[in-house]
Design a protein around this motif. Structure first.
Motif, PDB file in Angstrom:
ATOM      1  N   LYS A 113       0.877  -1.292   0.106  1.00  0.00           N
ATOM      2  CA  LYS A 113      -0.041  -0.223  -0.055  1.00  0.00           C
ATOM      3  C   LYS A 113       0.847   1.056  -0.062  1.00  0.00           C
ATOM      4  O   LYS A 113       0.252   2.514  -0.213  1.00  0.00           O
ATOM      5  CB  LYS A 113      -0.826   0.229   1.239  1.00  0.00           C
ATOM      6  N   ILE A 114       2.198   1.071   0.297  1.00  0.00           N
ATOM      7  CA  ILE A 114       2.999   2.208   0.283  1.00  0.00           C
ATOM      8  C   ILE A 114       3.143   2.943  -0.976  1.00  0.00           C
ATOM      9  O   ILE A 114       3.319   2.519  -2.069  1.00  0.00           O
ATOM     10  CB  ILE A 114       4.309   2.032   0.816  1.00  0.00           C
ATOM     11  N   GLU A 115       2.946   4.077  -1.285  1.00  0.00           N
ATOM     12  CA  GLU A 115       3.266   5.126  -2.255  1.00  0.00           C
ATOM     13  C   GLU A 115       4.410   6.139  -2.262  1.00  0.00           C
ATOM     14  O   GLU A 115       4.442   6.580  -1.134  1.00  0.00           O
ATOM     15  CB  GLU A 115       1.848   5.834  -2.344  1.00  0.00           C
ATOM     16  N   ALA A 116       5.131   6.160  -3.172  1.00  0.00           N
ATOM     17  CA  ALA A 116       6.156   7.094  -3.263  1.00  0.00           C
ATOM     18  C   ALA A 116       5.729   8.255  -3.696  1.00  0.00           C
ATOM     19  O   ALA A 116       5.708   8.476  -5.066  1.00  0.00           O
ATOM     20  CB  ALA A 116       7.466   6.542  -3.884  1.00  0.00           C
ATOM     21  N   VAL A 117       5.539   9.219  -3.090  1.00  0.00           N
ATOM     22  CA  VAL A 117       4.830  10.512  -3.465  1.00  0.00           C
ATOM     23  C   VAL A 117       5.235  11.532  -2.521  1.00  0.00           C
ATOM     24  O   VAL A 117       5.153  11.609  -1.374  1.00  0.00           O
ATOM     25  CB  VAL A 117       3.313  10.537  -3.588  1.00  0.00           C
ATOM     26  N   SER A 118       5.308  12.765  -2.977  1.00  0.00           N
ATOM     27  CA  SER A 118       5.805  13.975  -2.282  1.00  0.00           C
ATOM     28  C   SER A 118       5.147  15.208  -2.849  1.00  0.00           C
ATOM     29  O   SER A 118       4.986  15.277  -4.136  1.00  0.00           O
ATOM     30  CB  SER A 118       7.245  14.030  -2.143  1.00  0.00           C
ATOM     31  N   PHE A 119       5.079  16.225  -2.034  1.00  0.00           N
ATOM     32  CA  PHE A 119       4.594  17.523  -2.363  1.00  0.00           C
ATOM     33  C   PHE A 119       5.532  18.428  -2.219  1.00  0.00           C
ATOM     34  O   PHE A 119       6.286  18.477  -1.228  1.00  0.00           O
ATOM     35  CB  PHE A 119       3.256  17.670  -1.859  1.00  0.00           C
ATOM     36  N   MET A 120       5.546  19.657  -2.672  1.00  0.00           N
ATOM     37  CA  MET A 120       6.454  20.909  -2.241  1.00  0.00           C
ATOM     38  C   MET A 120       6.055  21.373  -0.965  1.00  0.00           C
ATOM     39  O   MET A 120       7.136  21.893  -0.537  1.00  0.00           O
ATOM     40  CB  MET A 120       5.977  22.164  -3.448  1.00  0.00           C
ATOM     41  N   VAL A 121       5.134  21.489  -0.641  1.00  0.00           N
ATOM     42  CA  VAL A 121       4.498  21.812   0.728  1.00  0.00           C
ATOM     43  C   VAL A 121       4.124  20.581   1.837  1.00  0.00           C
ATOM     44  O   VAL A 121       3.462  20.437   2.478  1.00  0.00           O
ATOM     45  CB  VAL A 121       3.542  22.922   0.740  1.00  0.00           C
ATOM     46  N   ASP A 122       4.931  19.541   1.392  1.00  0.00           N
ATOM     47  CA  ASP A 122       4.799  18.099   2.089  1.00  0.00           C
ATOM     48  C   ASP A 122       4.567  18.249   3.791  1.00  0.00           C
ATOM     49  O   ASP A 122       3.760  17.776   4.281  1.00  0.00           O
ATOM     50  CB  ASP A 122       5.712  17.225   1.696  1.00  0.00           C
ATOM     51  N   ASP A 123       5.374  19.071   4.226  1.00  0.00           N
ATOM     52  CA  ASP A 123       5.699  19.118   5.923  1.00  0.00           C
ATOM     53  C   ASP A 123       4.720  20.043   6.398  1.00  0.00           C
ATOM     54  O   ASP A 123       4.486  19.958   7.708  1.00  0.00           O
ATOM     55  CB  ASP A 123       7.113  19.521   6.092  1.00  0.00           C
ATOM     56  N   LEU A 124       4.085  20.649   5.579  1.00  0.00           N
ATOM     57  CA  LEU A 124       3.208  21.856   6.307  1.00  0.00           C
ATOM     58  C   LEU A 124       1.799  21.331   6.605  1.00  0.00           C
ATOM     59  O   LEU A 124       1.237  20.631   5.687  1.00  0.00           O
ATOM     60  CB  LEU A 124       3.200  23.006   5.605  1.00  0.00           C
ATOM     61  N   PRO A 125       1.180  21.673   7.691  1.00  0.00           N
ATOM     62  CA  PRO A 125      -0.246  21.199   8.080  1.00  0.00           C
ATOM     63  C   PRO A 125      -1.232  21.638   7.093  1.00  0.00           C
ATOM     64  O   PRO A 125      -0.985  22.461   6.324  1.00  0.00           O
ATOM     65  CB  PRO A 125      -0.542  21.567   9.562  1.00  0.00           C
ATOM     66  N   LYS A 126      -2.275  20.741   6.641  1.00  0.00           N
ATOM     67  CA  LYS A 126      -3.419  21.004   5.927  1.00  0.00           C
ATOM     68  C   LYS A 126      -3.857  22.235   6.279  1.00  0.00           C
ATOM     69  O   LYS A 126      -4.279  23.028   5.134  1.00  0.00           O
ATOM     70  CB  LYS A 126      -4.264  19.980   5.747  1.00  0.00           C
ATOM     71  N   SER A 127      -4.009  22.858   7.657  1.00  0.00           N
ATOM     72  CA  SER A 127      -4.712  23.943   7.860  1.00  0.00           C
ATOM     73  C   SER A 127      -3.964  24.948   7.894  1.00  0.00           C
ATOM     74  O   SER A 127      -4.339  26.243   8.079  1.00  0.00           O
ATOM     75  CB  SER A 127      -5.282  23.810   9.244  1.00  0.00           C
ATOM     76  N   SER A 128      -2.503  24.968   7.401  1.00  0.00           N
ATOM     77  CA  SER A 128      -1.670  25.942   7.327  1.00  0.00           C
ATOM     78  C   SER A 128      -2.174  27.059   6.509  1.00  0.00           C
ATOM     79  O   SER A 128      -2.666  26.620   5.427  1.00  0.00           O
ATOM     80  CB  SER A 128      -0.296  25.530   7.000  1.00  0.00           C
ATOM     81  N   SER A 129      -1.892  28.179   6.714  1.00  0.00           N
ATOM     82  CA  SER A 129      -2.257  29.198   5.854  1.00  0.00           C
ATOM     83  C   SER A 129      -1.579  29.346   4.433  1.00  0.00           C
ATOM     84  O   SER A 129      -1.904  29.671   3.392  1.00  0.00           O
ATOM     85  CB  SER A 129      -1.772  30.678   6.252  1.00  0.00           C
ATOM     86  N   VAL A 130      -0.284  28.681   4.181  1.00  0.00           N
ATOM     87  CA  VAL A 130       0.378  28.196   2.992  1.00  0.00           C
ATOM     88  C   VAL A 130      -0.543  27.350   2.185  1.00  0.00           C
ATOM     89  O   VAL A 130      -0.737  27.549   0.995  1.00  0.00           O
ATOM     90  CB  VAL A 130       1.685  27.609   3.375  1.00  0.00           C
ATOM     91  N   ASN A 131      -1.143  26.408   2.819  1.00  0.00           N
ATOM     92  CA  ASN A 131      -2.051  25.636   1.953  1.00  0.00           C
ATOM     93  C   ASN A 131      -3.336  26.016   1.436  1.00  0.00           C
ATOM     94  O   ASN A 131      -3.874  26.050   0.409  1.00  0.00           O
ATOM     95  CB  ASN A 131      -2.249  24.335   2.665  1.00  0.00           C
ATOM     96  N   THR A 132      -4.036  26.878   2.400  1.00  0.00           N
ATOM     97  CA  THR A 132      -5.111  27.881   2.175  1.00  0.00           C
ATOM     98  C   THR A 132      -4.592  28.684   0.839  1.00  0.00           C
ATOM     99  O   THR A 132      -5.628  28.920   0.038  1.00  0.00           O
ATOM    100  CB  THR A 132      -5.472  28.580   3.300  1.00  0.00           C
TER     101      THR A 132
END
Length: 812
Positions: free
Chosen positions: A422-441
């Motif tokens: 089930k493991i997927e090798a995927v990453s995002f540019m803002v991977d480590d920031l929480p979903k509720s972060s203003s950056v993601n918003t």
């Protein structure tokens, strides 16, 4: 040898402690100059073809990841009062030191036809600040008629607009970056307060700055919290503050040395080296815990501090060194790669693992032979009923239920196998920031109105100088751009084609209906106008055009922005949708299209790091096996050492798959750490078992019981302390930190099963000779009280150190 080392440490303990103190003060002074970096490009080998091309691309066309974007969706910005404030903000940001350019509505350039001179000229739409709402509305209609800017500066459907701030790379890649960012955000904040208009922020400079600040701040908080929690746990075990303060002091000193070594080596803290302090906790705490628990055990036997500490170092010095060596092996393999971020990580980790060993093996013996001896109350943990209950239970399982142990291990591995799939090798540019972060918003805002802000580049080589002046070549590029424009994940492209379209629109007096490439009937007029425009001082627009074609007019740059869709979807988009379109459109033309840009390099960098970590893990297994062979001179012992490691890593990977943690550099690294912990425990238990078997007449079952009783105690202490410490990270808001806590906590629980149940069971099963003993030439020898007369040892220590037998004192 280790006996002489122990005597040297104790004899010169004051001098050695002073040396460590002075050196640490110097290292702290050096560490203050440490810097952080989020340069994603360094994760790809400089020899990689894509990386080589990307560097050439930047030399030809300039940077693609140095733009900070401010966006808004508020109709009130088009009211004269607020628009004046917006224009003032734009002009102010253009003057900020470290900003090389600003592009927004108030600074837009329009192309105009100069019929008299037969050329195009450029002029600002807003030649002067508008003095009335009517004048402003008129100019805004001009802006909306320029097709070139639609989807770039203005969102045609929603009316949202953005301000693109280009940062000077000399500032962006230095310690001055944060000051520039703070200056920009300060001006933007004052604009928000004055107008009440909400601004959204995005772009790689902003994302990296935010990640640097927030992740660093949280890591400092959690590191302090971990030290406090681990300190409380150590106190509950050893019932003395000295057993808390000095192990944690060792860890703190090693962390200072670690940060200083990053500076001395000319490195910066990056995505991986930022995890090394946490790794050093894994090294420092076990070293100190092993020393202290064995010191208490031997002191209760002898009643003499010097004798007890000397025996401890003599018994476990080599073993602990080998444990640290096996841990270092997992990292030293990274120093053989040409990927900068991995090389730096391997070098810093390897050096400081041995620094942790040296400091702990000097400070703990030196300090605890200076302090009063442990009291009876402080030694009670050796007979702790809960701990003894666990040890007796493990002993019973190992000796009487080995079949159950093997079935349980096999069943768990089978279950873990489904999780691993089930493991997927995927990453995002803002991977480590929480979903509720203003950056993601804010990213959601730009993805909704402008299809994202992450840079994606294509270079189209026509194959011949001046190939971009040929209409058929431009038409092919236009066809490709139309395909790109239809992809929902991408913003409208910018290239020389879009500039020529804008020129065509200008040629026909700005009519939006003529925003297209010239056809055969008007191409000669338009191209002649463009030719006459060269060298006319068109200013910003002329400079902008030159950033989209090379000096030979042979290669064109197509620049887009993409949503942060993740490496997996990006790979699908580029390879399964865009690449087939490239093959179809440019087939037979002799033109070559190359994808590049920071986003592509970032994605490839993740693939490089994960692949290298997997390869390094295999090398680490081989080198650990070699160390075990050299230490124990037995191929069968390699089997004993590696089986628990394989089980621990397999079960940890299974948990990772079941709870949905993606495989990326920060999570793949956890396996290297887990290998170090598990390898330490395996060698520690095997060495103690060999020592027990060296006693004449000792059976395997007796040796296992004694091994679990003594070595098992230290391993359980260490695992509990580390488990509680690392579990705190599971409450982090940041993805990488949370994964570190969850997976390390799981690994620490699993390693107890692997090394305190499975490994002893294997020893009982296969080391079946009733009175088997260690050959006389074996490198690991047992130093038990039966080998030395206690009085002789005490006399020897008194003569060499002039240390009198310490009298019992109050608890420290």
């Amino acid at each position: 040898m280790w006996g002489h080392i122990a005597l040297f440490i104790i004899k010169y303990r004051i001098w050695l402690l002073s040396l460590i103190g002075v050196s640490t003060v110097y290292m702290a002074w050096v560490a203050k100059d440490v810097e952080m970096t989020y340069d994603f490009a360094q994760v790809v080998s400089p020899k990689d073809p894509d990386m080589v091309y990307f560097q050439q691309f930047k030399k030809t066309f300039g940077e693609d990841g140095n733009i900070l974007v401010l966006g808004m969706q508020d109709s009130s910005v088009y009211k004269l009062k607020n628009f004046t404030q917006f224009q003032s903000l734009t002009d102010t940001l253009a003057k900020v030191q470290g900003v090389s350019g600003v592009l927004g509505i108030t600074r837009l350039i329009q192309i105009e036809k100069d019929t008299a001179q037969g050329r195009f000229v450029t002029a600002p739409v807003f030649r002067a600040p508008p003095r009335s709402q009517r004048e402003l509305d008129s100019l805004l209609r001009v802006v909306n008629s320029i097709e070139f800017y639609k989807g770039q500066i203005v969102a045609p459907r929603s009316g949202a607009t953005l301000l693109a701030v280009t940062l000077d790379p000399a500032y962006l890649n230095s310690s001055r970056r944060q000051a520039v960012m703070n200056n920009i955000l300060g001006h933007a904040g004052r604009f928000e307060k004055t107008t009440g208009i909400k601004l959204h922020y995005a772009g790689l400079p902003y994302v990296r700055s935010t990640m640097t600040t927030k992740v660093a701040g949280e890591m400092k908080f959690f590191a302090l919290l971990v030290l406090v929690v681990m300190g409380v746990t150590l106190f509950l075990f050893f019932r003395t503050w000295s057993a808390v303060v000095f192990p944690l002091l060792v860890v703190a000193i090693v962390m200072v040395w670690c940060i200083a070594s990053i500076v001395l080596l000319g490195f910066k803290i990056n995505l991986l080296t930022g995890l090394i302090p946490s790794i050093l906790v894994v090294i420092g705490v076990p070293n100190c815990t092993y020393l202290l628990s064995r010191y208490h055990y031997d002191y209760r036997k002898s009643g003499n501090q010097v004798l007890a500490m000397t025996r401890v170092i003599r018994k476990i010095g080599l073993i602990t060194l080998m444990n640290n060596t096996t841990t270092a092996i997992g990292f030293v393999v990274f120093t053989f790669t040409d990927i900068a971020i991995l090389y730096q990580f391997g070098m810093v980790a390897t050096i400081n693992i041995f620094v942790a060993f040296v400091i702990s093996f000097i400070m703990i013996p030196a300090v605890f032979t200076l302090l009063p001896p442990p009291t009876e109350k402080q030694l009670e943990h050796l007979d702790s009923k809960p701990l003894m209950g666990i040890i007796h239970f493990l002993d019973y399982i190992v000796l009487n239920r080995r079949g159950t142990v093997y079935l349980a291990a096999l069943g768990l591995i089978v279950i873990a196998g489904f999780g691993i799939r089930k493991i997927e090798a995927v990453s995002f540019m803002v991977d480590d920031l929480p979903k509720s972060s203003s950056v993601n918003t804010d990213l959601d805002f730009f993805q909704a109105h402008f299809s994202g802000v992450m840079p994606l580049e294509f270079a189209v080589d026509t194959g011949k100088p001046n190939g971009l002046l040929k209409l058929p070549n431009l038409q092919k590029i236009d066809q490709f751009e139309n395909f790109l424009r239809a992809q929902p994940e991408l913003s409208p492209p910018i290239s020389i084609v879009t500039f020529i379209k804008a020129a065509t629109q200008a040629f026909y007096n700005g009519s939006p209906d003529f925003y297209h490439l010239p056809d055969n009937s008007d191409k000669n007029f338009i191209l002649s106008y463009l030719g006459n425009s060269k060298g006319t001082g068109a200013g910003t627009d002329s400079k902008l055009i030159r950033s989209f074609i090379d000096g030979k007019s042979q290669t064109a740059r197509i620049s887009l922005k993409i949503a942060d869709v993740g490496s997996h979807k990006l790979d699908t988009l580029v390879n399964r949708r865009i690449q087939p379109a490239i093959d179809r459109i440019f087939k037979g033309t002799g033109m070559k299209v190359t994808r590049t840009g920071t986003t592509v390099i970032f994605t490839k960098g993740n693939e490089y790091v994960i692949g290298t970590l997997q390869e390094s893990l295999l090398w680490a297994f081989g080198l650990v096996a070699l160390v075990v062979l050299l230490l124990f001179r037995s191929f069968r012992t390699i089997f004993y050492a590696l089986v628990p490691n394989i089980v621990t890593l397999s079960l940890t990977a299974g948990i990772m798959g079941y709870i949905g943690i993606a495989l990326k550099p920060s999570t793949a690294l956890i396996y290297v750490i887990a290998l170090g912990i598990d390898g330490d425990n395996s060698i520690h238990l095997l060495a103690k078992f060999r020592q027990e078997m060296a006693i004449a007449g000792r059976t395997v079952r007796e040796a296992i019981t004694n091994t679990l009783s003594e070595a098992g105690t230290s391993m359980i202490y260490t695992s509990i302390v580390l488990f509680i410490g690392f579990s705190i990270f599971a409450f982090s808001e940041f993805g990488g930190t949370k994964a570190l806590g969850v997976l390390m906590g799981a690994s620490l629980l699993i390693t107890n099963f692997s090394n305190l149940v499975l490994l002893p069971a294997l020893l009982v099963t296969f080391e079946h000779a009733k009175n088997e003993t260690i050959p006389s030439g074996a490198p690991i020898r047992h130093y038990d009280d039966s080998y030395h007369e206690e009085d002789d040892d005490i006399d020897q220590n008194l003569q060499r150190l002039s240390v009198e037998r310490a009298k019992p004192a109050k608890t420290v």
